[in-house]
Design a protein around this motif. Structure first.
Motif, PDB file in Angstrom:
ATOM      1  N   THR A 129       0.818  -1.212   0.000  1.00  0.00           N
ATOM      2  CA  THR A 129       0.000   0.000   0.000  1.00  0.00           C
ATOM      3  C   THR A 129       0.854   1.265   0.000  1.00  0.00           C
ATOM      4  O   THR A 129       1.760   1.423   0.811  1.00  0.00           O
ATOM      5  N   ILE A 130       0.530   2.188  -0.934  1.00  0.00           N
ATOM      6  CA  ILE A 130       1.268   3.448  -1.034  1.00  0.00           C
ATOM      7  C   ILE A 130       0.451   4.643  -0.551  1.00  0.00           C
ATOM      8  O   ILE A 130       0.984   5.741  -0.404  1.00  0.00           O
ATOM      9  N   PHE A 131      -0.846   4.430  -0.305  1.00  0.00           N
ATOM     10  CA  PHE A 131      -1.691   5.509   0.197  1.00  0.00           C
ATOM     11  C   PHE A 131      -2.982   4.898   0.733  1.00  0.00           C
ATOM     12  O   PHE A 131      -3.406   3.840   0.281  1.00  0.00           O
ATOM     13  N   VAL A 132      -3.589   5.579   1.704  1.00  0.00           N
ATOM     14  CA  VAL A 132      -4.876   5.139   2.244  1.00  0.00           C
ATOM     15  C   VAL A 132      -5.866   6.293   2.132  1.00  0.00           C
ATOM     16  O   VAL A 132      -5.603   7.403   2.602  1.00  0.00           O
ATOM     17  N   SER A 133      -6.998   6.015   1.501  1.00  0.00           N
ATOM     18  CA  SER A 133      -8.014   7.046   1.316  1.00  0.00           C
ATOM     19  C   SER A 133      -9.388   6.455   1.629  1.00  0.00           C
ATOM     20  O   SER A 133      -9.495   5.370   2.190  1.00  0.00           O
ATOM     21  N   GLY A 134     -10.437   7.190   1.259  1.00  0.00           N
ATOM     22  CA  GLY A 134     -11.793   6.720   1.463  1.00  0.00           C
ATOM     23  C   GLY A 134     -12.767   7.653   0.771  1.00  0.00           C
ATOM     24  O   GLY A 134     -12.452   8.817   0.502  1.00  0.00           O
ATOM     25  N   THR A 135     -13.953   7.141   0.468  1.00  0.00           N
ATOM     26  CA  THR A 135     -14.966   7.924  -0.226  1.00  0.00           C
ATOM     27  C   THR A 135     -15.525   9.041   0.658  1.00  0.00           C
ATOM     28  O   THR A 135     -15.922   8.797   1.796  1.00  0.00           O
ATOM     29  N   LYS A 136     -15.548  10.248   0.105  1.00  0.00           N
ATOM     30  CA  LYS A 136     -16.243  11.373   0.731  1.00  0.00           C
ATOM     31  C   LYS A 136     -16.999  12.135  -0.363  1.00  0.00           C
ATOM     32  O   LYS A 136     -16.949  11.761  -1.535  1.00  0.00           O
ATOM     33  N   LEU A 282      -1.714  18.084   2.805  1.00  0.00           N
ATOM     34  CA  LEU A 282      -2.352  16.953   3.484  1.00  0.00           C
ATOM     35  C   LEU A 282      -1.287  16.118   4.196  1.00  0.00           C
ATOM     36  O   LEU A 282      -0.580  15.335   3.561  1.00  0.00           O
ATOM     37  N   PRO A 283      -1.152  16.260   5.515  1.00  0.00           N
ATOM     38  CA  PRO A 283      -0.162  15.464   6.246  1.00  0.00           C
ATOM     39  C   PRO A 283      -0.440  13.968   6.116  1.00  0.00           C
ATOM     40  O   PRO A 283      -1.586  13.550   5.916  1.00  0.00           O
ATOM     41  N   MET A 284       0.609  13.168   6.251  1.00  0.00           N
ATOM     42  CA  MET A 284       0.457  11.721   6.158  1.00  0.00           C
ATOM     43  C   MET A 284      -0.388  11.211   7.322  1.00  0.00           C
ATOM     44  O   MET A 284      -0.206  11.607   8.464  1.00  0.00           O
ATOM     45  N   SER A 285      -1.319  10.321   7.017  1.00  0.00           N
ATOM     46  CA  SER A 285      -2.198   9.775   8.047  1.00  0.00           C
ATOM     47  C   SER A 285      -1.444   8.777   8.919  1.00  0.00           C
ATOM     48  O   SER A 285      -0.470   8.158   8.478  1.00  0.00           O
ATOM     49  N   PRO A 286      -1.881   8.595  10.164  1.00  0.00           N
ATOM     50  CA  PRO A 286      -1.253   7.585  11.028  1.00  0.00           C
ATOM     51  C   PRO A 286      -1.312   6.181  10.425  1.00  0.00           C
ATOM     52  O   PRO A 286      -0.386   5.388  10.600  1.00  0.00           O
ATOM     53  N   LEU A 291       1.794   1.678   7.917  1.00  0.00           N
ATOM     54  CA  LEU A 291       1.992   0.780   6.773  1.00  0.00           C
ATOM     55  C   LEU A 291       3.397   0.924   6.188  1.00  0.00           C
ATOM     56  O   LEU A 291       4.029  -0.069   5.811  1.00  0.00           O
ATOM     57  N   ILE A 292       3.910   2.149   6.124  1.00  0.00           N
ATOM     58  CA  ILE A 292       5.248   2.365   5.565  1.00  0.00           C
ATOM     59  C   ILE A 292       6.318   1.819   6.513  1.00  0.00           C
ATOM     60  O   ILE A 292       7.313   1.232   6.061  1.00  0.00           O
ATOM     61  N   ARG A 293       6.114   1.985   7.816  1.00  0.00           N
ATOM     62  CA  ARG A 293       7.054   1.396   8.775  1.00  0.00           C
ATOM     63  C   ARG A 293       7.097  -0.124   8.641  1.00  0.00           C
ATOM     64  O   ARG A 293       8.149  -0.744   8.672  1.00  0.00           O
ATOM     65  N   THR A 294       5.924  -0.707   8.459  1.00  0.00           N
ATOM     66  CA  THR A 294       5.843  -2.160   8.271  1.00  0.00           C
ATOM     67  C   THR A 294       6.509  -2.572   6.961  1.00  0.00           C
ATOM     68  O   THR A 294       7.221  -3.580   6.910  1.00  0.00           O
ATOM     69  N   MET A 295       6.302  -1.782   5.923  1.00  0.00           N
ATOM     70  CA  MET A 295       6.909  -2.046   4.623  1.00  0.00           C
ATOM     71  C   MET A 295       8.439  -2.015   4.697  1.00  0.00           C
ATOM     72  O   MET A 295       9.125  -2.729   3.968  1.00  0.00           O
TER      73      MET A 295
END
Length: 300
Positions: A129-136, A282-286, A291-295
């Motif tokens: 995963t390179i980004f996490v988003s959601g429908t708004k 847009l700051p990086m979400s927690p 996910l990046i730390r895990t990657m």
């Protein structure tokens, strides 16, 4: 293209494995996407034209963005793996055509804003995963719509081939809210439906809405409202069932995360000014930080 630390890291993994086998085993035969790249000397990248700031066109009509930069580094790693510099060829796709571009072989990787979900994994594979988003929802400022609960009798536009269309269909069924759902061919066209008053709201991933508003310098005219209506982790698509490519993709993104390159690219595209002069800020979400730390931990 200049080789980065991350690409050299991935190449080192391959060279180290090769040297360990050198005296006793023949070289591993390339298969799948890597064999295709070696034979053709090129990699075809499927890209979007208005998925800001992931994959879109600059003033010179060249593909740019967060996903594009990460994919260029992946192509460098592919070149190091097959032993030759690879030319990048570009294939524009829409939400509706992007999966077929990969499964048919027209493109080798897809670099945009594509959600990794169960249904799509039946057809294609995804990078970490390179980004996490959601429908708004995006509406005009001053609109009576403050959440999905206010959509009764309204017109909502979605982009064809997106998970957002499914999310809005589920909303109307689950909450018994009757609204008109119209489908547009791409994000730019969907945005214009609200601008021109043909739709009351545009439902898509929140980051894409922020990107379109920033690009059009329309912060005073439009706003993103409501709660998240879906969970959308983005990844780079490639062909399913390709073990060599899967290993290379995972090793490359591990190296990019460990080196901090993913975080640098995030800052470049989400916190600094875009080439147009606008900024999404847009700051990086927690969730993405985790996910990046895990990657960055060493892959199996």
């Amino acid at each position: 293209m200049k080789a980065t630390f991350a690409v050299l890291f991935v190449a080192g993994l391959a060279l180290g494995a090769a040297s360990a086998r050198a005296q006793s085993e023949p070289p591993v035969e390339l298969t799948g996407t890597l064999a295709k790249a070696r034979a053709s000397g090129a990699v075809t990248i499927a890209h979007r034209e208005s998925s800001i700031p992931f994959s879109y066109l600059n003033a010179r009509k060249e593909p740019i963005g967060y996903s594009i930069e990460l994919c260029k580094l992946l192509v460098e790693a592919m070149g190091a793996s097959v032993g030759k510099e690879l030319e990048v060829k570009w294939l524009p796709v829409t939400s509706a055509t992007r999966i077929e571009a990969i499964t048919s072989g027209k493109a080798d990787i897809e670099c945009g804003s594509t959600t990794n979900d169960i249904e799509r994994r039946k057809l294609v594979s995804f990078s970490p995963t390179i980004f996490v988003s959601g429908t708004k929802l995006m509406v005009k400022r001053g609109s009576p719509i403050k959440s999905f609960r206010d959509l009764a009798g309204k017109t909502v536009v979605v982009t064809a081939g997106t998970t957002n269309e499914k999310a809005m269909q589920e909303i109307t069924k689950r909450f018994k809210i009757a609204f008109r759902l119209v489908v547009s061919p791409d994000h730019a066209h969907s945005f214009m439906q609200v601008v021109e008053g043909k739709a009351d709201a545009f439902a898509t991933d929140d980051v894409l809405l922020y990107g379109l508003i920033a690009l059009n310098v329309a912060q005073k005219d439009f706003e993103v409202i409501g709660e998240f209506l879906s969970y959308d982790p983005y990844g780079v698509m490639y062909r399913k069932g390709d073990a060599q490519m899967e290993r290379l993709v995972n090793e490359t993104f591990h190296a990019l995360a460990e080196d901090g390159e993913i975080e640098r690219q995030y800052k470049r595209w989400f916190l600094r000014k875009l080439p147009s002069g606008a900024s999404i800020d847009l700051p990086m979400s927690p969730q993405l930080e985790t996910l990046i730390r895990t990657m960055a931990t060493k892959p199996d």
